[in-house]
Design an enzyme around this catalytic site. Structure first.
Site, PDB file in Angstrom:
ATOM      1  N   LYS A 180       0.861  -1.177   0.000  1.00 46.33           N
ATOM      2  CA  LYS A 180       0.000   0.000   0.000  1.00 46.33           C
ATOM      3  C   LYS A 180       0.900   1.230   0.000  1.00 46.33           C
ATOM      4  O   LYS A 180       1.459   1.612   1.004  1.00 46.33           O
ATOM      5  CB  LYS A 180      -0.893   0.000   1.252  1.00 46.33           C
ATOM      6  N   PRO A 181       1.093   1.872  -1.181  1.00 51.03           N
ATOM      7  CA  PRO A 181       1.912   3.085  -1.229  1.00 51.03           C
ATOM      8  C   PRO A 181       1.150   4.278  -0.678  1.00 51.03           C
ATOM      9  O   PRO A 181      -0.077   4.216  -0.466  1.00 51.03           O
ATOM     10  CB  PRO A 181       2.183   3.253  -2.726  1.00 51.03           C
ATOM     11  N   LEU A 249      -0.911  -9.788  17.787  1.00 47.19           N
ATOM     12  CA  LEU A 249       0.322 -10.555  17.968  1.00 47.19           C
ATOM     13  C   LEU A 249       1.034 -10.826  16.649  1.00 47.19           C
ATOM     14  O   LEU A 249       1.496 -11.940  16.377  1.00 47.19           O
ATOM     15  CB  LEU A 249       0.022 -11.872  18.693  1.00 47.19           C
ATOM     16  N   GLU A 255       9.878   1.997  10.690  1.00 49.95           N
ATOM     17  CA  GLU A 255      10.864   3.064  10.443  1.00 49.95           C
ATOM     18  C   GLU A 255      10.078   4.354  10.432  1.00 49.95           C
ATOM     19  O   GLU A 255       9.314   4.633   9.501  1.00 49.95           O
ATOM     20  CB  GLU A 255      11.595   2.820   9.117  1.00 49.95           C
ATOM     21  N   GLY A 257       9.574   8.648  12.223  1.00 52.21           N
ATOM     22  CA  GLY A 257      10.105   9.990  12.022  1.00 52.21           C
ATOM     23  C   GLY A 257      11.527  10.163  12.524  1.00 52.21           C
ATOM     24  O   GLY A 257      12.063   9.341  13.269  1.00 52.21           O
ATOM     25  N   CYS A 289      13.469  11.384   6.327  1.00 51.39           N
ATOM     26  CA  CYS A 289      13.467  11.030   7.750  1.00 51.39           C
ATOM     27  C   CYS A 289      14.870  11.044   8.342  1.00 51.39           C
ATOM     28  O   CYS A 289      15.046  11.326   9.527  1.00 51.39           O
ATOM     29  CB  CYS A 289      12.852   9.646   7.952  1.00 51.39           C
ATOM     30  N   GLY A 460      11.285   4.378  15.923  1.00 52.91           N
ATOM     31  CA  GLY A 460      10.875   3.046  15.529  1.00 52.91           C
ATOM     32  C   GLY A 460      11.799   1.943  15.991  1.00 52.91           C
ATOM     33  O   GLY A 460      12.655   2.135  16.853  1.00 52.91           O
TER      34      GLY A 460
END
Length: 484
Positions: A180-181, A249, A255, A257, A289, A460
């Site tokens: 999903k871009p 679960l 990844e 900010g 980022c 992250g």
């Protein structure tokens, strides 16, 4: 030139191009002109379900996971070859979609995407477990296998690279993928779906659903048929995605900010340092980022460096991303431009000194903002503590190595950082103390598929690139055979 057409803008599910179940479509805007260039299908929950089911069928059938690593690797090498052969078209789409300067799209995005698939193709040739010595009268060994269906959710700033950094290792290890871009930048994702199919990736192994985060993204995160989530995006949305993964679960890599500090010590080569500093905050129009928007400068060279930046930054070529000489293009959208303006307004209200820039550039109706350098802000300012995600650099002085490290580590983020120094011992010492997933010394944005990156704190967890990424897309099985 390829026969693949972007114009229909359909979803790619089970190896077939199809419209959204409800026929919905969404506009794709050229950021350099603020004009609609095409529309693409806007997936709903039913479309996401169809994509996950296609990925599940492809996985369970063994049409991909059942191939040897060498067979998968050969197909991924073909993907890398096709990316290089069609580099002009891919770069054009990425530039059109993101507003990325065409030279940058060629040299960085397309090159790195090809390298991603090539690198993980070679690792696919040698995936292995290992024997374990134990005091038992038994043969113990481990095997690595694919997790299953991977949901890959990627952001708008580096659509091609950040898709490849997930899809390549996922496919190398035998998984299937639903990608999903970002809703603003779907074009290269659709192109790559067709390219991977032509390279020999079986139907259903890669599926692409374009659409909004709140609808398509949410449906993908919550789908019970997804076995693993790989997400790149904002920290706020990452928290939400991680909470859903936790409820169900599911393994997840995030990844998120960044708000990296770039430290310049008094013994640095200032000419080289300035080049790295400018690259660190204008690269991809600051929509990076791992950019370096916080500059920390030793007090003895603070004024000198500010003066150099005041002269050099306005001269960085800014304008039409289609021009080969352009270094800074437009922001990816109006909302991103407004966010940058809001932060610069906050800085002015707090009494900051705008050394250069600080305003929009009116050009062809595009979303341009002049590269901006800001000084004289307190460290607790929102402009320093929060992620601006635009071509804005804040500059702060420091008086000691300890102070520099403390300032660098003072935000909630920890994705990247940088050190400029001529002292090798200091470089290693400071790099060890910085709370970041990657530290660059005497340059910025040195990236390669062999070198892992990822975050700590609010930036992250998990790593992309390197052999470390393979652990995120595999599960380990232990086998213990009694020899009694």
């Amino acid at each position: 030139m390829t026969t693949f057409e972007i114009d229909p803008g359909r979803l790619f599910i089970g190896g077939q191009w199809r419209e959204a179940a409800d026929g919905a479509r969404t506009e794709v805007v050229d950021p350099s002109r603020g004009a609609v260039v095409t529309t693409v299908a806007e997936a709903g929950a039913a479309d996401v379900d169809a994509a996950v089911r296609a990925a599940r069928e492809a996985f369970d059938s063994g049409k991909w996971s059942g191939l040897s690593g060498r067979e998968r690797g050969r197909i991924l090498l073909r993907v890398a070859q096709l990316i290089r052969e069609e580099a002009d078209e891919i770069a054009r789409l990425e530039s059109l979609d993101v507003g990325k300067p065409i030279t940058l799209a060629h040299v960085v995005d397309v090159t790195n995407a090809a390298n991603d698939y090539e690198y993980y193709a070679t690792l696919a040739f040698s995936l292995e477990g290992g024997n374990r010595e134990t005091p038992m009268n038994a043969l113990a060994y481990t095997k690595r296998g694919p997790i299953g269906v991977v949901a890959a959710i990627t952001p708008f700033n580096f659509p091609l690279i950040l898709a490849g950094s997930k899809i390549a290792p996922a496919l190398a290890t035998g998984n299937t993928v639903v990608h999903k871009p970002a809703d603003e930048t779907p074009l290269s994702a659709l192109y790559m779906a067709g390219l991977l199919q032509r390279a020999g990736v079986p139907d259903g192994v890669l599926n692409v659903v374009t659409g909004s985060g709140p609808v398509a993204g949410e449906a993908l995160l919550r789908h019970p048929g997804v076995d693993k989530i790989a997400f790149t995006g904002s920290t706020a949305i990452g928290r939400h995605a991680a909470s859903i993964a936790g409820e169900n679960l599911k393994p997840v890599t995030m990844e998120l900010g960044g708000n990296a500090a770039h430290i310049v010590f008094e013994d640095a080569d200032l000419e080289k340092a300035v080049g790295a500093v400018i690259k660190g905050f204008v690269f991809n129009t600051g929509q990076f980022c791992m950019g370096g928007p916080r500059l920390l400068v030793a007090r003895p060279v603070y004024s000198t460096l500010l003066n150099i930046l005041a002269e050099a930054v306005p001269g960085v070529p800014l304008g039409d991303p289609r021009a080969a000489e352009t270094v800074i293009g437009p922001m990816a959208g109006e909302k991103h431009l407004r966010k940058v303006e809001e932060y610069v307004d906050i800085a002015r209200k707090e009494g900051a000194r705008v050394v250069c820039g600080g305003e929009r550039l009116d050009l062809d109706g595009g979303y341009y903002y002049k590269p901006t350098v800001i000084a004289d802000l307190p460290n607790d300012s929102r402009v320093i503590q929060e992620e601006i995600f635009g071509p804005v650099l804040t500059v702060q002085p420091f008086d000691s190595e300890d102070e520099a490290v403390a300032l660098a580590n003072s935000t909630p983020y920890g994705l990247a950082s940088g050190v400029q120094t001529g002292n090798l011992a200091r470089a290693h010492r400071v790099a060890d103390r910085l709370q970041a997933g990657i530290v660059w010394v005497n340059d910025w944005a040195m990236l390669d598929p062999a070198v892992p990156f990822g975050g700590v704190k609010d930036s992250g967890f998990g790593r992309e690139y390197g052999p470390e990424a393979l652990a995120s897309y595999t599960k380990v099985k232990s086998v213990v055979v009694s020899l009694d």
